[in-house]
Design an enzyme around this catalytic site. Structure first.
Site, PDB file in Angstrom:
ATOM      1  N   ASN A   1       0.825  -1.210   0.000  1.00  0.00           N
ATOM      2  CA  ASN A   1       0.000   0.000   0.000  1.00  0.00           C
ATOM      3  C   ASN A   1       0.852   1.249   0.000  1.00  0.00           C
ATOM      4  O   ASN A   1       1.943   1.282   0.561  1.00  0.00           O
ATOM      5  CB  ASN A   1      -0.981   0.003   1.186  1.00  0.00           C
ATOM      6  CG  ASN A   1      -0.409   0.664   2.424  1.00  0.00           C
ATOM      7  OD1 ASN A   1      -0.437   1.894   2.555  1.00  0.00           O
ATOM      8  ND2 ASN A   1       0.155  -0.128   3.330  1.00  0.00           N
TER       9      ASN A   1
ATOM     10  N   PHE B   1      -1.644   8.141   4.236  1.00  0.00           N
ATOM     11  CA  PHE B   1      -2.391   8.757   5.351  1.00  0.00           C
ATOM     12  C   PHE B   1      -3.627   9.525   4.861  1.00  0.00           C
ATOM     13  O   PHE B   1      -3.850  10.682   5.224  1.00  0.00           O
ATOM     14  CB  PHE B   1      -1.512   9.716   6.168  1.00  0.00           C
ATOM     15  CG  PHE B   1      -0.398   9.093   6.951  1.00  0.00           C
ATOM     16  CD1 PHE B   1      -0.360   7.726   7.212  1.00  0.00           C
ATOM     17  CD2 PHE B   1       0.628   9.889   7.471  1.00  0.00           C
ATOM     18  CE1 PHE B   1       0.687   7.156   7.958  1.00  0.00           C
ATOM     19  CE2 PHE B   1       1.663   9.336   8.219  1.00  0.00           C
ATOM     20  CZ  PHE B   1       1.692   7.971   8.448  1.00  0.00           C
TER      21      PHE B   1
ATOM     22  N   SER C   1       5.730   5.032   8.602  1.00  0.00           N
ATOM     23  CA  SER C   1       5.093   4.760   7.322  1.00  0.00           C
ATOM     24  C   SER C   1       6.045   5.142   6.199  1.00  0.00           C
ATOM     25  O   SER C   1       6.639   6.222   6.223  1.00  0.00           O
ATOM     26  CB  SER C   1       3.808   5.579   7.184  1.00  0.00           C
ATOM     27  OG  SER C   1       3.413   5.557   5.823  1.00  0.00           O
TER      28      SER C   1
ATOM     29  N   ASN D   1       5.159   5.958   3.287  1.00  0.00           N
ATOM     30  CA  ASN D   1       4.407   6.677   2.257  1.00  0.00           C
ATOM     31  C   ASN D   1       4.265   8.174   2.476  1.00  0.00           C
ATOM     32  O   ASN D   1       3.549   8.838   1.737  1.00  0.00           O
ATOM     33  CB  ASN D   1       3.033   6.038   2.100  1.00  0.00           C
ATOM     34  CG  ASN D   1       3.137   4.564   1.738  1.00  0.00           C
ATOM     35  OD1 ASN D   1       3.942   4.202   0.880  1.00  0.00           O
ATOM     36  ND2 ASN D   1       2.387   3.718   2.414  1.00  0.00           N
ATOM     37  N   THR D   2       4.913   8.714   3.501  1.00  0.00           N
ATOM     38  CA  THR D   2       4.973  10.163   3.684  1.00  0.00           C
ATOM     39  C   THR D   2       6.447  10.551   3.615  1.00  0.00           C
ATOM     40  O   THR D   2       7.232  10.100   4.460  1.00  0.00           O
ATOM     41  CB  THR D   2       4.362  10.579   5.040  1.00  0.00           C
ATOM     42  OG1 THR D   2       2.982  10.240   5.040  1.00  0.00           O
ATOM     43  CG2 THR D   2       4.511  12.076   5.294  1.00  0.00           C
TER      44      THR D   2
ATOM     45  N   LYS E   1       5.692   3.673  17.010  1.00  0.00           N
ATOM     46  CA  LYS E   1       5.625   2.546  16.060  1.00  0.00           C
ATOM     47  C   LYS E   1       6.788   2.642  15.094  1.00  0.00           C
ATOM     48  O   LYS E   1       6.986   3.679  14.448  1.00  0.00           O
ATOM     49  CB  LYS E   1       4.288   2.584  15.303  1.00  0.00           C
ATOM     50  CG  LYS E   1       4.111   1.424  14.328  1.00  0.00           C
ATOM     51  CD  LYS E   1       2.688   1.316  13.849  1.00  0.00           C
ATOM     52  CE  LYS E   1       2.511   0.201  12.841  1.00  0.00           C
ATOM     53  NZ  LYS E   1       1.117   0.075  12.383  1.00  0.00           N
TER      54      LYS E   1
ATOM     55  N   ASN F   1       5.844  -1.612  11.419  1.00  0.00           N
ATOM     56  CA  ASN F   1       5.057  -1.121  10.284  1.00  0.00           C
ATOM     57  C   ASN F   1       5.377  -1.963   9.036  1.00  0.00           C
ATOM     58  O   ASN F   1       6.050  -2.993   9.138  1.00  0.00           O
ATOM     59  CB  ASN F   1       5.382   0.364  10.058  1.00  0.00           C
ATOM     60  CG  ASN F   1       4.175   1.143   9.564  1.00  0.00           C
ATOM     61  OD1 ASN F   1       3.493   0.693   8.638  1.00  0.00           O
ATOM     62  ND2 ASN F   1       3.899   2.283  10.151  1.00  0.00           N
TER      63      ASN F   1
HETATM   64  C1  LIG Z   1      -3.740  -0.756   3.574  1.00  0.00           C
HETATM   65  C2  LIG Z   1      -2.893  -0.524   4.778  1.00  0.00           C
HETATM   66  C3  LIG Z   1      -2.911   0.724   5.405  1.00  0.00           C
HETATM   67  C4  LIG Z   1      -2.129   0.934   6.528  1.00  0.00           C
HETATM   68  N1  LIG Z   1      -2.183   2.164   7.131  1.00  0.00           N
HETATM   69  C5  LIG Z   1      -1.466   2.370   8.251  1.00  0.00           C
HETATM   70  C6  LIG Z   1      -1.540   3.594   8.933  1.00  0.00           C
HETATM   71  O1  LIG Z   1      -2.278   4.506   8.540  1.00  0.00           O
HETATM   72  N2  LIG Z   1      -0.780   3.769  10.040  1.00  0.00           N
HETATM   73  C7  LIG Z   1       0.036   2.779  10.524  1.00  0.00           C
HETATM   74  O2  LIG Z   1       0.688   2.977  11.561  1.00  0.00           O
HETATM   75  N3  LIG Z   1       0.111   1.583   9.900  1.00  0.00           N
HETATM   76  C8  LIG Z   1      -0.612   1.367   8.793  1.00  0.00           C
HETATM   77  N4  LIG Z   1      -0.533   0.156   8.172  1.00  0.00           N
HETATM   78  C9  LIG Z   1       0.412  -0.855   8.685  1.00  0.00           C
HETATM   79  C10 LIG Z   1      -0.273  -1.871   9.610  1.00  0.00           C
HETATM   80  O3  LIG Z   1      -0.786  -1.216  10.742  1.00  0.00           O
HETATM   81  C11 LIG Z   1       0.724  -2.954  10.046  1.00  0.00           C
HETATM   82  O4  LIG Z   1       1.761  -2.368  10.807  1.00  0.00           O
HETATM   83  C12 LIG Z   1       1.339  -3.661   8.849  1.00  0.00           C
HETATM   84  O5  LIG Z   1       0.403  -3.868   7.827  1.00  0.00           O
HETATM   85  C13 LIG Z   1       1.919  -5.025   9.244  1.00  0.00           C
HETATM   86  O6  LIG Z   1       0.925  -5.879   9.741  1.00  0.00           O
HETATM   87  P1  LIG Z   1       0.225  -7.025   8.825  1.00  0.00           P
HETATM   88  O7  LIG Z   1       1.330  -7.809   8.192  1.00  0.00           O
HETATM   89  O8  LIG Z   1      -0.595  -7.823   9.796  1.00  0.00           O
HETATM   90  O9  LIG Z   1      -0.615  -6.317   7.831  1.00  0.00           O
HETATM   91  C14 LIG Z   1      -1.302  -0.095   7.040  1.00  0.00           C
HETATM   92  C15 LIG Z   1      -1.307  -1.341   6.416  1.00  0.00           C
HETATM   93  C16 LIG Z   1      -2.092  -1.576   5.306  1.00  0.00           C
HETATM   94  C17 LIG Z   1      -2.067  -2.937   4.669  1.00  0.00           C
END
Ligand SMILES: Cc1cc2nc3c(=O)[nH]c(=O)nc-3n(C[C@H](O)[C@H](O)[C@H](O)COP(=O)(O)O)c2cc1C
Length: 368
Positions: free
Chosen positions: A116, A120, A182, A184-185, A222, A251
């Protein structure tokens, strides 16, 4: 059943549209009292032995939903209904912003992964605070609030942007998370360097205390899985120095390790953060390293590639008091929470540990 629905419907649909559709259904069910009572009883039965505590909060279980699914705090009760015993909303930024242009979410089905670059997209801290203020909770779930930097705010004004969000949101947060990880910023992850992180975390701590003088809102940071090991240690030491309540590891990653040969090459090459199964090994490694460094002084939250109860149990043994997931929810659907609870309770029962707390970090303690 969900797997059939996923294959027939969601898989053909743009992933972001599928997310909004599925989340709308969850919220609809949660709005009808008889349906939500039935759904919660079926999907989130309680296992007394999974009750736990983290940073002074009592939780039904260590299992929760990671940030990013409910960015705007619109469906907390629906998610609690599915068995998420903590729901981390956000990331919320100081100002509202649309995020990156679509398409910005990609499925790597063969890898049980996602990429992704949402960037944000969220309603901003003012609107989200108002929504939380007017909320009448139906289910008792812990609500974490994850905050990040508004893209348009220059990097030298980042602290003020986080402070603005902290002041507005801390009153409604069971715990607050400073997200500096993240991908992406632009520039966000540079804030993980301790020289930047120290003033940022200090300012957010002060802002939360100002906004909520009657209660010490737990503060967590985080971190990214892409930090070098020495930088993981440096963040851990800083967290201890500042008396932080917790660290969330991890993350998404900008690395592309762990992907199978059958991965869709077009998706693999998309810019963004990779989550799901390929992240499992590195997230576990970072968690283990953190626990070896901080022990029981700081609460650790394990996230990244957790797909089943065995994965969650491994995180607990590696030092996690709480565990979270996002990507596996997409692939496993609404029965995921139930399976996680059931599996974790079985794991604990057949383990040498009397309580979950006894199991936290047991692997690292014995190998240290
Ligand atoms: C579509 C998407 C959006 C996410 N948006 C955020 C976010 O806004 N803030 C954040 O701290 N992590 C965000 N994450 C990261 C998740 O909180 C998590 O740390 C990461 O996906 C790893 O966990 P997973 O393997 O169970 O998905 C996002 C993940 C995905 C897939």
């Amino acid at each position: 059943m969900y797997h059939i629905l996923f294959t027939l419907l969601f898989r053909r649909m743009d992933p972001e549209r599928a997310h909004h559709l599925a989340f709308r259904w969850i919220r609809l069910v949660a709005r009808v009292p008889v349906l939500r009572t039935f759904a919660a009883a079926a999907l989130a039965p309680r296992h007394e032995e999974l009750r736990t505590e983290a940073f002074g909060l009592r939780l039904h279980s260590p299992f929760g939903l990671a940030a990013g699914f409910d960015k705007n705090a619109v469906g907390i009760d629906g998610l609690a209904m599915l068995g998420f015993d903590h729901v981390e909303i956000g990331t919320v930024t100081g100002e509202p912003q649309p995020g990156n242009p679509r398409k910005r979410l990609f499925r790597l089905v063969a890898d049980r992964a996602l990429i992704n670059r949402m960037g944000f997209n969220n309603d901003g801290s003012l609107a989200v605070a108002a929504r939380l203020a007017s909320r009448t909770p139906v289910f008792r779930t812990v609500v974490g609030v994850n905050i990040g930097k508004t893209k348009a705010v220059p990097e030298d004004e980042a602290v003020a942007d986080y402070v603005k969000s902290a002041e507005r949101l801390a009153p409604y947060a069971d715990y607050l998370v400073v997200n500096v990880s993240s991908p992406n910023t632009p520039g966000l992850r540079d804030l993980q360097a301790v020289d930047h992180l120290r003033p940022l975390l200090t300012a957010v701590r002060e802002a939360a205390d100002r906004a909520v003088p009657a209660r010490r809102v737990p503060l967590l940071v985080k971190i990214a899985p892409d930090l070098a090991d020495e930088d993981v240690d440096a963040v851990a030491d800083l967290a201890v120095e500042l008396g932080l309540d917790g660290i969330i590891a991890t993350n998404t990653t900008i690395a592309r390790a762990g992907l199978g040969l059958t991965s869709d090459p077009a998706a693999v090459n998309e810019t963004g953060g990779l989550s799901g199964a390929p992240l499992k090994a590195r997230s576990l490694e970072v968690l283990r390293r953190l626990y070896a460094r901080v022990g029981d002084r700081i609460t650790l939250v394990g996230v990244g590639g957790i797909e089943n109860a065995e994965d969650a149990w491994q995180r607990i043994l590696a030092g996690a008091t709480l565990v979270q997931g996002y990507s596996a929810f997409v692939y496993e659907g609404p029965l995921w929470g139930r399976a996680m609870h059931k599996g974790l309770a079985a794991r604990l029962r057949t383990s040498p540990y009397a309580t979950l707390a006894d199991a936290v970090g047991a692997d690292v303690r014995t190998t240290a």
